[in-house]
Design a protein around this motif. Structure first.
Motif, PDB file in Angstrom:
ATOM      1  N   MET A 102       0.696  -0.936   0.182  1.00  0.00           N
ATOM      2  CA  MET A 102       0.027   0.144   0.131  1.00  0.00           C
ATOM      3  C   MET A 102       0.940   1.112   0.120  1.00  0.00           C
ATOM      4  SD  MET A 102      -3.348   1.054   0.694  1.00  0.00           S
ATOM      5  CE  MET A 102      -4.032  -0.843   0.913  1.00  0.00           C
ATOM      6  N   TYR A 103       0.453   2.073  -0.963  1.00  0.00           N
ATOM      7  CA  TYR A 103       1.270   3.470  -0.880  1.00  0.00           C
ATOM      8  C   TYR A 103       0.521   4.480  -0.468  1.00  0.00           C
ATOM      9  CZ  TYR A 103       4.330   0.926  -4.391  1.00  0.00           C
ATOM     10  OH  TYR A 103       5.099  -0.022  -4.864  1.00  0.00           O
ATOM     11  N   LYS A 104       1.351   5.492   0.192  1.00  0.00           N
ATOM     12  CA  LYS A 104       0.629   6.617   0.474  1.00  0.00           C
ATOM     13  C   LYS A 104       1.491   7.862   0.265  1.00  0.00           C
ATOM     14  CE  LYS A 104      -1.678   4.481   4.478  1.00  0.00           C
ATOM     15  NZ  LYS A 104      -2.275   4.715   5.852  1.00  0.00           N
ATOM     16  N   LEU A 105       0.559   8.973   0.134  1.00  0.00           N
ATOM     17  CA  LEU A 105       1.343  10.223  -0.395  1.00  0.00           C
ATOM     18  C   LEU A 105       0.537  11.496   0.618  1.00  0.00           C
ATOM     19  CD1 LEU A 105       3.067  11.758  -3.190  1.00  0.00           C
ATOM     20  CD2 LEU A 105       0.725  12.958  -2.642  1.00  0.00           C
ATOM     21  N   MET A 106       0.951  12.377   1.362  1.00  0.00           N
ATOM     22  CA  MET A 106       0.665  13.277   1.919  1.00  0.00           C
ATOM     23  C   MET A 106       1.225  14.665   1.660  1.00  0.00           C
ATOM     24  SD  MET A 106       0.646  15.517   4.639  1.00  0.00           S
ATOM     25  CE  MET A 106       1.739  15.262   5.768  1.00  0.00           C
ATOM     26  N   VAL A 107       0.127  15.600   1.383  1.00  0.00           N
ATOM     27  CA  VAL A 107       0.755  17.051   1.157  1.00  0.00           C
ATOM     28  C   VAL A 107      -0.223  17.897   2.269  1.00  0.00           C
ATOM     29  CG1 VAL A 107       0.632  18.772  -0.450  1.00  0.00           C
ATOM     30  CG2 VAL A 107       0.888  16.568  -1.209  1.00  0.00           C
ATOM     31  N   ARG A 108       0.540  18.795   2.766  1.00  0.00           N
ATOM     32  CA  ARG A 108      -0.091  19.598   3.835  1.00  0.00           C
ATOM     33  C   ARG A 108      -0.275  21.217   3.425  1.00  0.00           C
ATOM     34  NH1 ARG A 108       3.534  18.915   8.476  1.00  0.00           N
ATOM     35  NH2 ARG A 108       3.081  17.037   8.275  1.00  0.00           N
ATOM     36  N   ARG A 109      -0.900  21.771   4.062  1.00  0.00           N
ATOM     37  CA  ARG A 109      -1.313  23.299   3.717  1.00  0.00           C
ATOM     38  C   ARG A 109      -2.142  23.927   4.925  1.00  0.00           C
ATOM     39  NH1 ARG A 109      -2.290  25.862  -1.154  1.00  0.00           N
ATOM     40  NH2 ARG A 109      -0.669  24.349  -1.976  1.00  0.00           N
ATOM     41  N   ASP A 110      -1.633  25.248   5.222  1.00  0.00           N
ATOM     42  CA  ASP A 110      -2.194  25.820   6.445  1.00  0.00           C
ATOM     43  C   ASP A 110      -2.575  27.239   5.744  1.00  0.00           C
ATOM     44  OD1 ASP A 110       0.349  26.657   6.232  1.00  0.00           O
ATOM     45  OD2 ASP A 110       0.288  27.693   8.173  1.00  0.00           O
ATOM     46  N   PHE A 111      -3.756  27.851   6.513  1.00  0.00           N
ATOM     47  CA  PHE A 111      -4.210  29.147   6.384  1.00  0.00           C
ATOM     48  C   PHE A 111      -5.151  29.349   7.488  1.00  0.00           C
ATOM     49  CE2 PHE A 111      -6.702  25.663   4.719  1.00  0.00           C
ATOM     50  CZ  PHE A 111      -8.281  26.189   5.022  1.00  0.00           C
ATOM     51  N   ILE A 112      -5.436  30.822   7.804  1.00  0.00           N
ATOM     52  CA  ILE A 112      -6.259  31.204   8.642  1.00  0.00           C
ATOM     53  C   ILE A 112      -7.692  31.419   8.151  1.00  0.00           C
ATOM     54  CG2 ILE A 112      -6.687  33.103  10.280  1.00  0.00           C
ATOM     55  CD1 ILE A 112      -3.500  33.271  10.423  1.00  0.00           C
ATOM     56  N   ALA A 113      -8.842  30.846   8.924  1.00  0.00           N
ATOM     57  CA  ALA A 113     -10.237  31.313   8.517  1.00  0.00           C
ATOM     58  C   ALA A 113     -10.766  31.369   9.774  1.00  0.00           C
ATOM     59  CB  ALA A 113     -10.807  29.933   7.938  1.00  0.00           C
ATOM     60  N   GLN A 114     -12.069  31.987   9.860  1.00  0.00           N
ATOM     61  CA  GLN A 114     -12.933  32.317  10.869  1.00  0.00           C
ATOM     62  C   GLN A 114     -14.272  31.521  10.982  1.00  0.00           C
ATOM     63  OE1 GLN A 114     -11.625  34.877   8.623  1.00  0.00           O
ATOM     64  NE2 GLN A 114      -9.916  35.043  10.137  1.00  0.00           N
ATOM     65  N   HIS A 115     -14.946  31.330  11.957  1.00  0.00           N
ATOM     66  CA  HIS A 115     -16.172  30.872  12.179  1.00  0.00           C
ATOM     67  C   HIS A 115     -16.553  31.080  13.653  1.00  0.00           C
ATOM     68  CE1 HIS A 115     -15.156  26.697  14.344  1.00  0.00           C
ATOM     69  NE2 HIS A 115     -14.605  27.543  14.666  1.00  0.00           N
ATOM     70  N   PHE A 116     -18.037  30.961  13.821  1.00  0.00           N
ATOM     71  CA  PHE A 116     -18.490  30.971  15.239  1.00  0.00           C
ATOM     72  C   PHE A 116     -19.411  29.720  15.255  1.00  0.00           C
ATOM     73  CE2 PHE A 116     -20.863  33.810  12.654  1.00  0.00           C
ATOM     74  CZ  PHE A 116     -22.173  33.540  13.026  1.00  0.00           C
ATOM     75  N   LEU A 117     -19.336  28.922  16.407  1.00  0.00           N
ATOM     76  CA  LEU A 117     -20.245  27.977  16.490  1.00  0.00           C
ATOM     77  C   LEU A 117     -21.769  28.226  16.690  1.00  0.00           C
ATOM     78  CD1 LEU A 117     -18.213  25.333  18.432  1.00  0.00           C
ATOM     79  CD2 LEU A 117     -18.343  25.535  15.842  1.00  0.00           C
ATOM     80  N   THR A 118     -22.661  27.394  16.223  1.00  0.00           N
ATOM     81  CA  THR A 118     -23.979  27.953  16.294  1.00  0.00           C
ATOM     82  C   THR A 118     -24.833  27.002  17.059  1.00  0.00           C
ATOM     83  OG1 THR A 118     -24.741  26.513  14.277  1.00  0.00           O
ATOM     84  CG2 THR A 118     -24.303  28.945  13.793  1.00  0.00           C
ATOM     85  N   VAL A 119     -24.309  26.270  17.771  1.00  0.00           N
ATOM     86  CA  VAL A 119     -24.950  25.303  18.914  1.00  0.00           C
ATOM     87  C   VAL A 119     -25.079  25.966  20.213  1.00  0.00           C
ATOM     88  CG1 VAL A 119     -24.277  23.064  17.774  1.00  0.00           C
ATOM     89  CG2 VAL A 119     -22.643  24.230  19.572  1.00  0.00           C
ATOM     90  N   PRO A 120     -26.037  25.727  21.142  1.00  0.00           N
ATOM     91  CA  PRO A 120     -26.345  26.387  22.424  1.00  0.00           C
ATOM     92  C   PRO A 120     -25.058  25.992  23.014  1.00  0.00           C
ATOM     93  CG  PRO A 120     -28.257  24.909  21.758  1.00  0.00           C
ATOM     94  CD  PRO A 120     -27.049  24.809  20.668  1.00  0.00           C
ATOM     95  N   ASN A 121     -24.733  26.886  24.036  1.00  0.00           N
ATOM     96  CA  ASN A 121     -23.694  26.702  25.264  1.00  0.00           C
ATOM     97  C   ASN A 121     -22.296  26.225  24.840  1.00  0.00           C
ATOM     98  OD1 ASN A 121     -25.892  27.274  26.757  1.00  0.00           O
ATOM     99  ND2 ASN A 121     -26.735  25.333  26.649  1.00  0.00           N
ATOM    100  N   ALA A 122     -21.768  26.632  23.698  1.00  0.00           N
ATOM    101  CA  ALA A 122     -20.474  26.479  23.437  1.00  0.00           C
ATOM    102  C   ALA A 122     -19.517  27.287  23.768  1.00  0.00           C
ATOM    103  CB  ALA A 122     -20.474  26.506  21.649  1.00  0.00           C
TER     104      ALA A 122
END
Length: 125
Positions: free
Chosen positions: A1-21
């Motif tokens: 079995m072969y595997k290849l991995m590539v990675r990237r990073d960045f900044i993004a925003q959000h806010f959770l919409t569930v109660p009491n987070a």
């Protein structure tokens, strides 16, 4: 079995919409790291599992779409809590659109939202 991995990073925003987070209910940023791992049993005629440039093109699209964006405002998150789990699925689907290698059997995509927490989504091809 072969595997290849590539990675990237960045900044993004959000806010959770569930109660009491707690503070997660408030708008905030994450420095996300996306890791894409592709798996297959065979290599192509050039000795590749997949062309890394195809994977990078998918990551470019993800970075372009989500970098500095507020996830809650994007169509794909409409009606959903913008969890890292949903985010992993959407990113995995975008990568799958860029991978044309016939010998790739599976895509595993992991998104780290900080140094200690990640979610992943796996797609069989």
């Amino acid at each position: 079995m072969y595997k290849l991995m590539v990675r990237r990073d960045f900044i993004a925003q959000h806010f959770l919409t569930v109660p009491n987070a707690g503070p997660e209910n408030e708008w905030h940023s994450h420095h996300f790291t996306v890791e894409v791992e592709l798996t297959g049993d065979t290599l192509n005629e050039y000795g590749y599992l997949v062309d890394i440039d195809d994977v990078k093109a998918g990551l470019d699209e993800i970075e372009h779409r989500y970098s500095d964006a507020t996830l809650n405002e994007l169509d794909e998150f409409a009606g959903l809590n913008p969890s890292v789990e949903h985010f992993a699925r959407f990113c995995c689907q975008r990568i799958a659109d860029h991978v044309t290698a016939k010998n790739v059997d599976r895509i595993d995509l992991r998104i780290w939202e900080d140094d200690d927490a990640w979610a992943s989504y796996t797609m069989a091809l």
